[in-house]
Scaffold this active site. Structure first.
Site, PDB file in Angstrom:
ATOM      1  N   SER A  65       1.310   3.328   3.935  1.00  0.00           N
ATOM      2  CA  SER A  65       2.296   3.599   5.252  1.00  0.00           C
ATOM      3  C   SER A  65       2.053   4.701   6.080  1.00  0.00           C
ATOM      4  O   SER A  65       1.258   5.626   5.647  1.00  0.00           O
ATOM      5  CB  SER A  65       3.680   3.985   4.637  1.00  0.00           C
TER       6      SER A  65
HETATM    7  N1  SAH Z   1       4.338   3.208  -1.141  1.00  0.00           N
HETATM    8  C1  SAH Z   1       3.156   2.760  -0.495  1.00  0.00           C
HETATM    9  C2  SAH Z   1       3.179   1.875   0.539  1.00  0.00           C
HETATM   10  C3  SAH Z   1       2.398   0.426   0.176  1.00  0.00           C
HETATM   11  S1  SAH Z   1       2.791  -0.962   1.211  1.00  0.00           S
HETATM   12  C4  SAH Z   1       2.021   3.675  -0.013  1.00  0.00           C
HETATM   13  O1  SAH Z   1       2.614   5.167   0.083  1.00  0.00           O
HETATM   14  O2  SAH Z   1       0.805   3.452   0.229  1.00  0.00           O
HETATM   15  C5  SAH Z   1       4.039  -1.619   0.393  1.00  0.00           C
HETATM   16  C6  SAH Z   1       3.512  -1.877  -1.298  1.00  0.00           C
HETATM   17  O3  SAH Z   1       4.801  -2.852  -1.765  1.00  0.00           O
HETATM   18  C7  SAH Z   1       2.352  -2.968  -1.313  1.00  0.00           C
HETATM   19  O4  SAH Z   1       1.394  -2.251  -2.088  1.00  0.00           O
HETATM   20  C8  SAH Z   1       3.021  -4.223  -1.731  1.00  0.00           C
HETATM   21  O5  SAH Z   1       2.111  -4.976  -2.721  1.00  0.00           O
HETATM   22  C9  SAH Z   1       4.200  -3.683  -2.480  1.00  0.00           C
HETATM   23  N2  SAH Z   1       5.141  -4.923  -2.688  1.00  0.00           N
HETATM   24  C10 SAH Z   1       5.514  -5.831  -1.905  1.00  0.00           C
HETATM   25  N3  SAH Z   1       6.751  -6.438  -2.531  1.00  0.00           N
HETATM   26  C11 SAH Z   1       6.722  -5.734  -3.748  1.00  0.00           C
HETATM   27  C12 SAH Z   1       7.801  -6.482  -4.921  1.00  0.00           C
HETATM   28  N4  SAH Z   1       8.586  -7.016  -4.988  1.00  0.00           N
HETATM   29  N5  SAH Z   1       7.666  -5.470  -6.008  1.00  0.00           N
HETATM   30  C13 SAH Z   1       6.886  -4.306  -6.128  1.00  0.00           C
HETATM   31  N6  SAH Z   1       5.920  -3.888  -4.996  1.00  0.00           N
HETATM   32  C14 SAH Z   1       6.021  -4.833  -3.824  1.00  0.00           C
END
Ligand code: SAH
Length: 214
Positions: A65
């Site tokens: 993010s």
């Molecule tokens: N907090 C992360 C953001 C990553 S983007 C950071 O700081 O890098 C969002 C993430 O949510 C992705 O890795 C994606 O695979 C995950 N995601 C999407 N749907 C999800 C779900 N139902 N349960 C858990 N994770 C999920």
């Protein structure tokens, strides 16, 4: 080899200034952004861009993010030392690290197995110790560890998962981006067993919160 040199530190200070200019005021959040080596959470080919205020690709077609977004969500959570915090979407582990820096007991779920594995070993390697990382579906939360003082959803949710509201402690706060194409940042505060206060903030863009695991 884990490297964090004066050049990285200098760029990180610039990032701190950008995030402040955009309106982040929480001292503890600003300190965490200033301390965490974001370049190590990304593919080395993006290293030069790590301290821009932008989202970047990580493994499994996901993104780390934007720092401002991480700061904004974290500020709205009002994390206090010792809080039990549930994060949905471990991804790169950057948000997880911010929560650890704030002294939270962090529980985080990721639905991409590849990312779950990679980030689990990486966080351990650089010395961040979340309480529990799990591979699974964030729509379901972590019923075995509930209730949580704070919940942060870091993927765009088409709707607010009931299970997550249910796992919030009374007095607890949940920050979740809600919407399909773009998402409205939404804060829920649990007032009692059946009452929630809801506040909406601006529009953000996230990768989608997908059902089930992969
Ligand atoms: N907090 C992360 C953001 C990553 S983007 C950071 O700081 O890098 C969002 C993430 O949510 C992705 O890795 C994606 O695979 C995950 N995601 C999407 N749907 C999800 C779900 N139902 N349960 C858990 N994770 C999920």
């Amino acid at each position: 080899m884990i490297k964090d040199n004066y050049r990285h530190k200098g760029k990180r200070q610039q990032l701190v200034n950008i995030v402040k200019k955009k309106g982040i005021t929480s001292q503890s959040v600003i300190e965490a952004i200033g301390k965490i080596p974001r370049h190590l959470f990304m593919d080395s080919s993006f290293e030069d861009h790590a301290y821009q205020d932008k989202a970047f690709p990580i493994a499994a077609d996901q993104t780390i993010s934007q720092p401002y977004t991480v700061a904004f969500q974290t500020e709205k959570l009002e994390v206090e030392k010792g809080d039990k915090v549930l994060e949905i979407g471990t991804g790169s582990g950057y948000q997880t690290a911010v929560l650890c820096e704030l002294g939270a007991k962090v529980y985080s779920i990721e639905r991409q197995r590849e990312l779950y594995k990679k980030t689990k070993s990486f966080l351990n390697k650089i010395g961040y110790r979340p309480k529990h990382l799990s591979f699974g579906d964030g729509y379901k939360g972590m019923p075995n560890y509930a209730p949580f003082d704070k919940i942060v959803v870091t993927a765009g949710a088409p709707y607010v998962p009931k299970a997550l509201l249910g796992q919030l402690a009374v007095g607890g706060r949940m920050v979740i981006p809600v919407g399909d194409e773009s998402q409205t940042m939404t804060l829920f505060i649990r007032k009692s067993l059946h009452e929630f206060d809801k506040t909406e903030f601006g529009e953000f863009r996230f990768v989608p919160l997908l059902e089930d695991k992969n």
